[in-house]
Design a protein around this motif. Structure first.
Motif, PDB file in Angstrom:
ATOM      1  N   PRO B 185     -11.452  19.488   6.590  1.00 49.27           N
ATOM      2  CA  PRO B 185     -10.501  20.463   7.143  1.00 49.27           C
ATOM      3  C   PRO B 185      -9.209  19.808   7.612  1.00 49.27           C
ATOM      4  N   ILE B 186      -9.294  18.599   8.150  1.00 53.98           N
ATOM      5  CA  ILE B 186      -8.071  17.962   8.658  1.00 53.98           C
ATOM      6  C   ILE B 186      -7.212  17.425   7.521  1.00 53.98           C
ATOM      7  N   LEU B 189      -5.364  20.272   6.029  1.00 55.98           N
ATOM      8  CA  LEU B 189      -4.231  20.700   6.854  1.00 55.98           C
ATOM      9  C   LEU B 189      -3.006  19.841   6.562  1.00 55.98           C
ATOM     10  N   TYR B 190      -3.193  18.505   6.531  1.00 60.38           N
ATOM     11  CA  TYR B 190      -2.090  17.604   6.175  1.00 60.38           C
ATOM     12  C   TYR B 190      -1.553  17.943   4.787  1.00 60.38           C
ATOM     13  N   GLU B 193       0.426  21.284   4.468  1.00 54.36           N
ATOM     14  CA  GLU B 193       1.742  21.193   5.109  1.00 54.36           C
ATOM     15  C   GLU B 193       2.671  20.302   4.285  1.00 54.36           C
ATOM     16  N   LEU B 220       8.667  13.434   6.434  1.00 52.14           N
ATOM     17  CA  LEU B 220       7.461  13.916   7.109  1.00 52.14           C
ATOM     18  C   LEU B 220       6.396  14.307   6.080  1.00 52.14           C
ATOM     19  N   THR B 223       4.678  11.320   4.559  1.00 52.55           N
ATOM     20  CA  THR B 223       3.786  10.690   5.538  1.00 52.55           C
ATOM     21  C   THR B 223       2.501  11.504   5.677  1.00 52.55           C
ATOM     22  N   LEU B 224       2.635  12.827   5.792  1.00 52.46           N
ATOM     23  CA  LEU B 224       1.447  13.687   5.885  1.00 52.46           C
ATOM     24  C   LEU B 224       0.578  13.547   4.639  1.00 52.46           C
ATOM     25  N   LEU B 227      -1.352  10.411   4.864  1.00 54.55           N
ATOM     26  CA  LEU B 227      -2.500  10.553   5.750  1.00 54.55           C
ATOM     27  C   LEU B 227      -3.617  11.327   5.052  1.00 54.55           C
TER      28      LEU B 227
END
Lengths: 358, 358
Positions: B185-186, B189-190, B193, B220, B223-224, B227
């Motif tokens: 899930p995380i 999300l990254y 976005e 940004l 970078t996301l 990640l």
């Protein structure tokens, strides 16, 4: 998994519900199968105090535990962090709220059974000084949990009122970290997603606790909100609430609910764009409105949201009266999280928020 | 900041653009003021090879450097990670692509000047074997950067074609990690976005490189996306592309663009809901469509998006011909990231994607 961290665990939990729900027995069984001994410390009260932590550390030391497992809501998980520190540093736990930094802690595993605190993924813990009733938050590198178990099955038996109170705590972790002066693009992303999930799922988890999809979404939301406050912390609202639950042993989420509208009204003029986004998340129609008016709509959304859970309450219902406010203002002003608010609050400002929230 | 990590830095960078843009001089000056010596290693080529890394490690050892600073795009940053490992482990860098795990690395600081790779926040690095032209990815705990500098000002001078190619690489980091079997899930999300930001800002950064708001959003986003792939990795598309840029020294982002439509068409039947979400991000109208059809709309969105940048290209334009495909299929099949795809691909499937993408 726990085998990576130690051989004998202190299981830190509350007085009843983990035993009653069978979670504690199950946990002991699983640890036993993995060859890990466990010692139960089930004396954690809501809003746990320094003395509870000292007693837990004494148990850990005398029983030669080498790791701590917190199991429950924020109180149990926070107590576990504090015990992990207190048992390895030859200092009173209170000193770590007064500027001392602990050098180490036992490995900490956190098992969350509510969807609120996010304590399972952040470094912070909140304790109450039993003499002064002051409730303070602190956190260190060594108080990061080594592992967290976030399983919505463990949240299934939470009663509706607790579901609402913990869910609303998670909501304000999202909202406050979103508007915090310490927010970053990444913490904002966590925070917005947490708020969105809570707005869309908390009512269903409250209405029908066995709806596992809603429980799962709430578990994710509270974890994301925990990650958000680990970066950006909470703000004035949490600072104002801590004296309420510290002195009156009130439920933290109910204290937040009671203070929230006056807090939002005070804060939003200095970051209207963010509060306008919150209004949108609530489904309020802000199309074409000037920014300040759009931001104000977040209060309408919040009001309607709280009403769904019967959480449209005032501080008086939690036992607060006007005479207490001077002490509350003084304590809230000392909290570091009163400084992260986008709009700084003077003692007079805080007083007014308390009065409006009665 | 660098003072925390060492006293003498090996500055790893490409052959020209960092010198020309003045970034390298500025960096030497800043390090000098902080009392840090620097040695420049500016021999990193696009798609860097094992031998470049060995040469960099020889320099680091002979000049007694104690940290590595990568400055540039993915090639420079990946070479920096590999040099940090090669200079402290008495083994050839190739061995770490064949199952060996390095025990340590020098501290790594990464300064990204493109918005694409995300290498500044993940553990991975990709190198090319100069003899076989095989391009492989690997990564370790010790190859995580100790610090990353992501400053959109450093991206201002990127030419439009490079802006597009690196931005499209970042887009596929988002898309592939979103659909990856390893997604969480995380990471989702990254990833979502990142895709949203790229769809909304890449064209403006391409059209007007001096638009700092668009550059910032792209920084940004990448970078996301970095990640996201650190958690979920990329998938079959990256596996299929690596032979293209390895053998033909093509631009990685252009290889991805050429292969992307056939890759999406192959993959989407097994996770239509996710691809339908991607279609929505592209602004495609999927209202009321059956899930598979909604998912197919993501290909329409991708086509239109690539066309804006003149990136609606085929593999032939990058120098690929049919004779090469057997070798490509074999190499792609060996890559671990061919296994993370939601739809597993047989050699015949991969062959067909290559053929369709000519």
């Amino acid at each position: 998994m726990a085998g990576r961290y130690g051989k004998k665990a202190l299981l830190v939990t509350g007085k009843q519900s983990m035993r009653k729900s069978g979670i504690l027995d199950e946990l002991e069984r699983i640890l036993g199968e993995a060859g890990i001994d466990s010692v139960i410390f089930d004396k954690v009260e809501p809003n746990p105090s320094y003395s509870t932590v000292e007693a837990g550390a004494d148990t850990a030391i005398s029983k030669k535990c080498d790791m701590v497992i917190g199991c429950g809501g924020g109180s149990a998980m926070d107590a576990a962090k504090a015990i992990a520190i207190a048992s390895l540093n030859n200092k009173e736990i209170s000193s770590f709220f007064e500027g001392e930094t602990p050098s180490k802690a036992m490995p900490i595993i956190e098992i969350t059974t509510t969807a609120g605190t996010g304590s399972e993924v952040d470094r912070y813990f909140v304790l109450t000084n039993p003499e002064t009733k002051e409730k303070n938050a602190t956190g260190f590198k060594c108080s990061y949990p080594a592992a967290a178990i976030v399983d919505p099955m463990l949240m299934k038996t939470m009663p509706p009122r607790l579901t609402a109170a913990t869910g609303i705590d998670a909501f304000f972790h999202g909202l406050e970290s979103y508007v915090s002066r310490l927010s970053t693009p990444i913490s904002e992303l966590y925070a917005k997603e947490a708020m969105r999930l809570i707005i869309n799922n908390l009512y269903e988890a409250f209405r029908n606790g066995k709806n596992m999809e809603a429980r799962e979404k709430m578990a994710l939301a509270s974890t994301l909100a925990g990650l958000a406050i680990d970066v950006s912390r909470t703000t004035l609202l949490h600072a104002l609430e801590h004296p309420v639950s510290g002195h009156l042993n009130a439920v933290h989420g109910e204290g937040l609910a009671a203070l929230s509208l006056a807090y939002m009204e005070f804060t939003l003029p200095l970051c209207p764009e963010k509060f306008a986004n919150v209004a949108s998340l609530f489904g309020e129609d802000i199309d074409g409105l000037p920014e300040q008016e759009a931001a104000m709509k977040s209060i309408d959304g919040m009001k309607k949201f709280l009403r769904k859970f019967g959480m449209d309450i005032g501080l008086r219902e939690l036992g607060v009266n006007e005479d207490m406010i001077d002490v509350f203002v003084e304590e809230a002003g000392k909290s570091p999280i009163s400084k992260t608010n986008p709009r700084p609050a003077s003692p007079a400002d805080m007083r007014e928020i308390y009065l409006k929230s009665l």
